[in-house]
Design a protein around this motif. Structure first.
Motif, PDB file in Angstrom:
ATOM      1  N   GLN A 177       0.824  -1.205   0.000  1.00  0.00           N
ATOM      2  CA  GLN A 177       0.000   0.000   0.000  1.00  0.00           C
ATOM      3  C   GLN A 177       0.862   1.261   0.000  1.00  0.00           C
ATOM      4  OE1 GLN A 177      -3.482   0.352   2.383  1.00  0.00           O
ATOM      5  NE2 GLN A 177      -3.825  -1.847   2.523  1.00  0.00           N
ATOM      6  N   ALA A 178       2.005   1.206   0.686  1.00  0.00           N
ATOM      7  CA  ALA A 178       2.921   2.354   0.696  1.00  0.00           C
ATOM      8  C   ALA A 178       3.470   2.606  -0.699  1.00  0.00           C
ATOM      9  CB  ALA A 178       4.057   2.107   1.684  1.00  0.00           C
ATOM     10  N   GLY A 297     -17.382  -1.561   1.251  1.00  0.00           N
ATOM     11  CA  GLY A 297     -15.974  -1.316   0.946  1.00  0.00           C
ATOM     12  C   GLY A 297     -15.027  -2.427   1.329  1.00  0.00           C
ATOM     13  N   LEU A 298     -15.524  -3.512   1.960  1.00  0.00           N
ATOM     14  CA  LEU A 298     -14.653  -4.660   2.224  1.00  0.00           C
ATOM     15  C   LEU A 298     -14.259  -5.284   0.892  1.00  0.00           C
ATOM     16  CD1 LEU A 298     -16.571  -6.366   5.181  1.00  0.00           C
ATOM     17  CD2 LEU A 298     -14.561  -4.883   5.322  1.00  0.00           C
ATOM     18  N   VAL A 299     -12.992  -5.637   0.775  1.00  0.00           N
ATOM     19  CA  VAL A 299     -12.462  -6.134  -0.497  1.00  0.00           C
ATOM     20  C   VAL A 299     -11.885  -7.524  -0.307  1.00  0.00           C
ATOM     21  CG1 VAL A 299     -10.736  -5.730  -2.310  1.00  0.00           C
ATOM     22  CG2 VAL A 299     -11.960  -3.799  -1.305  1.00  0.00           C
ATOM     23  N   ASN A 300     -12.093  -8.385  -1.294  1.00  0.00           N
ATOM     24  CA  ASN A 300     -11.470  -9.709  -1.307  1.00  0.00           C
ATOM     25  C   ASN A 300     -10.885  -9.978  -2.682  1.00  0.00           C
ATOM     26  OD1 ASN A 300     -12.238 -12.818  -2.227  1.00  0.00           O
ATOM     27  ND2 ASN A 300     -11.092 -12.687  -0.332  1.00  0.00           N
ATOM     28  N   TYR A 301      -9.607 -10.372  -2.696  1.00  0.00           N
ATOM     29  CA  TYR A 301      -8.946 -10.767  -3.939  1.00  0.00           C
ATOM     30  C   TYR A 301      -9.008 -12.288  -4.006  1.00  0.00           C
ATOM     31  CZ  TYR A 301      -5.457 -10.512  -7.715  1.00  0.00           C
ATOM     32  OH  TYR A 301      -4.810 -10.582  -8.925  1.00  0.00           O
ATOM     33  N   VAL A 302      -9.743 -12.815  -4.970  1.00  0.00           N
ATOM     34  CA  VAL A 302     -10.004 -14.250  -5.038  1.00  0.00           C
ATOM     35  C   VAL A 302      -8.752 -14.984  -5.511  1.00  0.00           C
ATOM     36  CG1 VAL A 302     -11.434 -16.066  -6.038  1.00  0.00           C
ATOM     37  CG2 VAL A 302     -12.435 -13.830  -5.508  1.00  0.00           C
ATOM     38  N   LEU A 303      -8.198 -15.811  -4.628  1.00  0.00           N
ATOM     39  CA  LEU A 303      -6.977 -16.545  -4.958  1.00  0.00           C
ATOM     40  C   LEU A 303      -7.178 -18.059  -4.865  1.00  0.00           C
ATOM     41  CD1 LEU A 303      -4.360 -14.261  -3.173  1.00  0.00           C
ATOM     42  CD2 LEU A 303      -4.753 -14.458  -5.615  1.00  0.00           C
ATOM     43  N   LEU A 333      -8.951   0.000  -5.017  1.00  0.00           N
ATOM     44  CA  LEU A 333     -10.192  -0.214  -4.268  1.00  0.00           C
ATOM     45  C   LEU A 333      -9.975  -0.126  -2.766  1.00  0.00           C
ATOM     46  CD1 LEU A 333     -11.818  -3.114  -6.324  1.00  0.00           C
ATOM     47  CD2 LEU A 333     -12.489  -0.707  -6.296  1.00  0.00           C
ATOM     48  N   LYS A 334      -8.727  -0.246  -2.316  1.00  0.00           N
ATOM     49  CA  LYS A 334      -8.420  -0.156  -0.891  1.00  0.00           C
ATOM     50  C   LYS A 334      -7.783   1.185  -0.521  1.00  0.00           C
ATOM     51  CE  LYS A 334      -6.043  -4.041  -0.852  1.00  0.00           C
ATOM     52  NZ  LYS A 334      -4.802  -3.885  -0.146  1.00  0.00           N
ATOM     53  N   SER A 335      -7.719   2.101  -1.471  1.00  0.00           N
ATOM     54  CA  SER A 335      -7.003   3.358  -1.257  1.00  0.00           C
ATOM     55  C   SER A 335      -7.834   4.359  -0.458  1.00  0.00           C
ATOM     56  CB  SER A 335      -6.637   3.973  -2.612  1.00  0.00           C
ATOM     57  OG  SER A 335      -7.820   4.369  -3.307  1.00  0.00           O
ATOM     58  N   LYS A 339     -12.059   5.460  -0.202  1.00  0.00           N
ATOM     59  CA  LYS A 339     -12.834   5.716   1.009  1.00  0.00           C
ATOM     60  C   LYS A 339     -13.576   7.052   0.907  1.00  0.00           C
ATOM     61  CE  LYS A 339      -9.597   3.083   3.859  1.00  0.00           C
ATOM     62  NZ  LYS A 339      -8.527   3.171   4.876  1.00  0.00           N
ATOM     63  N   LEU A 340     -12.921   8.058   0.349  1.00  0.00           N
ATOM     64  CA  LEU A 340     -13.569   9.355   0.166  1.00  0.00           C
ATOM     65  C   LEU A 340     -14.707   9.265  -0.835  1.00  0.00           C
ATOM     66  CD1 LEU A 340     -10.429  11.705   0.057  1.00  0.00           C
ATOM     67  CD2 LEU A 340     -12.124  11.532   1.886  1.00  0.00           C
TER      68      LEU A 340
END
Length: 411
Positions: A177-178, A297-303, A333-335, A339-340
């Motif tokens: 994320q950084a 806003g919960l996110v899941n990356y399907v792996l 999507l997680k940025s 959120k804004l």
């Protein structure tokens, strides 16, 4: 009763020590996941002297709504020496720790079988409370102390490994994320200057152009687009298929974790409903799921290598069709910007929700192909490591559950 089975009441006693003089200040709450958590209660104007003191190796529990929640919240204090907790929670301790280890008892409380038994004995109509006397009459096997220590040690080895993996996962996630913020928010992505040296783009004089839609400058060659123009976005079924004993899991927003799904907490639907639902929104590996209702806003990356679940009221970003930008969209999507954008959502009466149109209209900054490629190379390695550690924790959790299930047969 088996020879080594004893009632709880033989080995525990209630404790009721109040916070007179306000000597203890750390206030804890009790979660349904059987953990102590920082309290979020509004205590303005509350007489904190009436709160109960709980000390290390003592337990707190809630006997209310056990039948409704299908769980009995109970936790063992080990992280701190003392704290205070609401007077609504019974506090108890082991009478003789040379006969029964608190850690062993907590393992017993962690078993799903314990929750089912507590639920069976709960009474009181809709709230389904468990009477203290019924709680004390619950039985458990109590092997010799050395055997208890051996079991607790084995359990803690697994727990500690899971915790270490979680710490690594969190650190890797924070690192990715950084990098995302540095490259796509601050625009300091690697750029080869005219002298052939790789430097951060913006601070090394990379050319910027004004973007009217965003109201700020963006790197030359980047475009501001609607998300639906670069990725296919669908949603899950809005119906409520009937539960079946066997079948396929139906995943909703509440089941989404970042890199795995709480499949054990879903209910099953029939093969017919599964096929019908997948006509609308079939999920594949490398797709992204997004909660559209409740905690939006919960996110899941399907792996998952093989996807055998359906989705309900969940946004489906078909990144499996655009793998070359999948990780970029994931971190977008997680940025903070996302959120804004969600905060501007006009919907939500009794509970928050977003529409499919709202998701499709999301603006997204599309970088140059070269920058996307570099980011994908880095982020894929991070996510692969996270995925491996997540799978390892799933196996460790299964091993932990197996160990807990064996407690009923220890001698």
């Amino acid at each position: 009763m088996k020879s080594n089975y004893k009632t709880l009441g033989e080995h525990i006693r209630l404790v009721d020590e109040r916070n007179k003089g306000l000597r203890v200040t750390q206030l804890l709450g009790l979660s349904i996941s059987k953990q102590f958590i920082p309290s979020v209660a509004n205590i303005i104007g509350t007489d904190m002297e009436n709160y109960k003191i709980i000390r290390k190796n003592q337990f707190a529990c809630s006997t209310m709504q056990v039948r409704r929640d299908k769980k009995m919240p109970v936790a063992l204090l080990q992280e701190v020496d003392e704290a205070i907790i609401s007077q609504a929670y019974p506090i108890f301790e082991v009478k003789n720790e040379k006969e029964l280890l608190p850690e062993y008892l907590m393992m017993w409380f962690t078993r799903s079988e314990f929750d089912r038994e507590a639920c069976f004995h709960a009474v009181g109509g809709v709230r389904g409370s468990l009477e203290w006397e019924d709680f004390e009459n619950l039985q458990l096997p109590i092997p010799p102390p050395d055997k208890q220590k051996e079991i607790v040690k084995e359990y803690n080895v697994i727990q500690n490994r899971i915790a270490l993996n979680q710490q690594l996962i969190q650190k890797l996630e924070e690192t990715a994320q950084a990098i995302y913020r540095e490259w796509f928010v601050d625009f300091e992505f690697p750029n080869v200057t005219s002298s052939g040296v790789e430097m951060p783009y913006k601070s090394s004089g990379g050319e910027m152009v004004w973007c009217e839609e965003l109201g700020k400058e963006i790197p030359l060659g980047w475009e501001n687009e609607r998300l639906s123009s670069i990725i296919n976005i669908k949603d899950g079924t809005h119906n409520s298929p009937s539960p079946t004993e066997n079948g396929y899991p139906l995943v909703t927003s509440t089941h989404l974790n970042l890199y795995d799904i709480k499949l054990t907490e879903t209910y099953n639907i029939s093969e017919e409903d599964f096929i019908q639902t997948n006509k609308r929104s079939k999920v594949y590996k490398y797709d992204i799921l997004f909660s559209m209702i409740g905690t939006v806003g919960l996110v899941n990356y399907v792996l998952y290598d093989e996807v055998n679940f359906a989705i309900k009221n969940v946004g489906l970003f078909k990144t499996s069709e655009r793998k070359e930008i999948a990780e970029y969209i994931l971190f977008y999507l997680k940025s903070d910007y996302m959120k804004l954008y969600l905060a501007s959502n006009p919907n939500g009466s009794t509970q928050n929700y977003v529409t499919l149109g709202f998701l499709r209209d999301m603006p997204i900054l599309v970088p140059s192909d070269k920058t996307i490629l570099k980011f994908e190379e880095i982020s894929k390695k991070v996510i692969e490591t996270i995925h491996l550690k997540t799978k390892e924790n799933q196996k460790l959790t299964e091993l932990k559950e197996f160990l807990l299930s064996r407690l009923a047969t220890v001698e």
